[in-house]
Scaffold this active site. Structure first.
Site, PDB file in Angstrom:
ATOM      1  N   GLU A 178       1.386   2.262   6.298  1.00  0.00           N
ATOM      2  CA  GLU A 178       0.105   2.901   5.979  1.00  0.00           C
ATOM      3  C   GLU A 178      -1.015   2.524   6.952  1.00  0.00           C
ATOM      4  O   GLU A 178      -2.194   2.595   6.610  1.00  0.00           O
ATOM      5  CB  GLU A 178      -0.310   2.543   4.551  1.00  0.00           C
ATOM      6  CG  GLU A 178       0.680   3.041   3.503  1.00  0.00           C
ATOM      7  CD  GLU A 178       0.106   2.918   2.106  1.00  0.00           C
ATOM      8  OE1 GLU A 178      -0.308   3.932   1.556  1.00  0.00           O
ATOM      9  OE2 GLU A 178       0.069   1.783   1.583  1.00  0.00           O
ATOM     10  N   HIS A 180      -7.044  -2.217   2.896  1.00  0.00           N
ATOM     11  CA  HIS A 180      -6.306  -1.343   1.987  1.00  0.00           C
ATOM     12  C   HIS A 180      -5.577  -2.233   1.000  1.00  0.00           C
ATOM     13  O   HIS A 180      -4.797  -3.094   1.405  1.00  0.00           O
ATOM     14  CB  HIS A 180      -5.306  -0.446   2.722  1.00  0.00           C
ATOM     15  CG  HIS A 180      -4.337   0.183   1.752  1.00  0.00           C
ATOM     16  ND1 HIS A 180      -4.761   0.925   0.663  1.00  0.00           N
ATOM     17  CD2 HIS A 180      -2.989   0.144   1.649  1.00  0.00           C
ATOM     18  CE1 HIS A 180      -3.705   1.313  -0.033  1.00  0.00           C
ATOM     19  NE2 HIS A 180      -2.616   0.844   0.534  1.00  0.00           N
ATOM     20  N   HIS A 183      -3.938  -2.804  -3.300  1.00  0.00           N
ATOM     21  CA  HIS A 183      -3.403  -2.258  -4.542  1.00  0.00           C
ATOM     22  C   HIS A 183      -4.024  -3.058  -5.696  1.00  0.00           C
ATOM     23  O   HIS A 183      -3.365  -3.352  -6.687  1.00  0.00           O
ATOM     24  CB  HIS A 183      -1.874  -2.349  -4.561  1.00  0.00           C
ATOM     25  CG  HIS A 183      -1.208  -1.702  -3.389  1.00  0.00           C
ATOM     26  ND1 HIS A 183       0.063  -2.022  -2.960  1.00  0.00           N
ATOM     27  CD2 HIS A 183      -1.651  -0.729  -2.534  1.00  0.00           C
ATOM     28  CE1 HIS A 183       0.378  -1.286  -1.893  1.00  0.00           C
ATOM     29  NE2 HIS A 183      -0.648  -0.503  -1.609  1.00  0.00           N
ATOM     30  N   HIS A 231      -2.428   4.289  -6.862  1.00  0.00           N
ATOM     31  CA  HIS A 231      -2.034   3.518  -5.689  1.00  0.00           C
ATOM     32  C   HIS A 231      -2.937   2.307  -5.443  1.00  0.00           C
ATOM     33  O   HIS A 231      -2.468   1.179  -5.453  1.00  0.00           O
ATOM     34  CB  HIS A 231      -2.048   4.486  -4.487  1.00  0.00           C
ATOM     35  CG  HIS A 231      -1.586   3.892  -3.197  1.00  0.00           C
ATOM     36  ND1 HIS A 231      -1.141   4.669  -2.145  1.00  0.00           N
ATOM     37  CD2 HIS A 231      -1.510   2.621  -2.763  1.00  0.00           C
ATOM     38  CE1 HIS A 231      -0.799   3.876  -1.130  1.00  0.00           C
ATOM     39  NE2 HIS A 231      -1.024   2.630  -1.493  1.00  0.00           N
TER      40      HIS A 231
END
Ligand SMILES: [Zn+2]
Length: 236
Positions: free
Chosen positions: A77, A96, A98, A167
């Site tokens: 990603e 990024h 979760h 996500h």
């Protein structure tokens, strides 16, 4: 291009801090824009964040191709980072994650809103990126192409945080200390907001003026927790 070893240490520290604070686990990543070349960014090879050391840090171009991979694997990603840096010249660091507490706010009708002063930066609203809408079909939920990264960056717009349905989140800032601060307090606000909503009855959020003022005040102090967290993270 020679790099300041202090910045690499900051990036290593950011990885460990975000694990310590419950924002990253075995997954997720944090990057920083190259200080001498805005068309590049620095991020670890594909490895669990807590294990990242200076030797794992790689340089990427804004297409998210590694400049000198030498056989090292890259995060699937990584496009999240390249595509945000491309359209946000103000952004110098990207997370990024979760982050578990934000997930309910990406899949329900309850918007994530600032309910205490530490997360006042959420005051402009927190958009939700739906990968199914972006791609027009069901996917494996991963931002694994430049096109999806571009679409996510569009959803983020000029804001500091966007949620990703089912996500996680993307968090951006003008420095590593700021992006770490924002990622930590986004997770905390989500946890507190869910608790407040569970108590029942109306919840009072920061109003727009309070959010603006609190962000300005707290924004000047982010180096305080950063120095503490960094020392702990690098001292082991
Ligand atoms: Zn992810």
């Amino acid at each position: 291009m020679p790099l300041d070893p202090g910045l690499i240490d900051d990036l290593v520290a950011a990885n460990r801090i975000l694990v310590d604070q419950g924002v990253l686990d075995g997954y997720g990543h944090v990057s920083v824009r190259h200080p001498a070349d805005p068309q590049r960014y620095l991020m670890s090879r594909s490895i669990a964040p807590e294990l990242v050391t200076a030797a794992d840090v790689m340089e990427y171009d804004l297409d998210s191709n590694p400049v000198d991979a030498r056989g090292r694997a890259t995060y699937l990603e990584r496009f999240i980072h390249g595509e945000v840096y491309r359209v946000r010249p103000d952004v110098r660091a990207v997370v990024h994650d979760h982050s578990p507490s934000v997930i309910p706010f990406g899949v329900s009708t309850a918007p994530l809103r600032p309910l205490y002063h530490m997360s006042a930066f959420l005051g402009g609203g927190v958009p939700v990126f739906d990968i199914k809408t972006a791609s027009g079909q069901s996917t494996d939920m991963l931002v694994r192409t430049a096109a999806l990264g571009k679409s996510l960056a569009q959803t983020l717009g000029t804001r500091p945080v966007a949620l990703m349905r089912g996500h996680g989140a993307v968090v951006v800032g003008a420095s590593l200390p700021l992006v770490v601060f924002r990622a930590v307090y986004t997770e905390m606000n989500a946890r507190l907001q869910a608790q407040a909503l569970a108590l029942g009855g109306p919840v009072t959020y920061l109003d727009d003026e309070e959010a603006r003022r609190a962000e300005a005040s707290v924004g000047g102090t982010v180096t305080r927790p950063w120095e503490l967290w960094r020392r702990k993270a690098l001292g082991r």
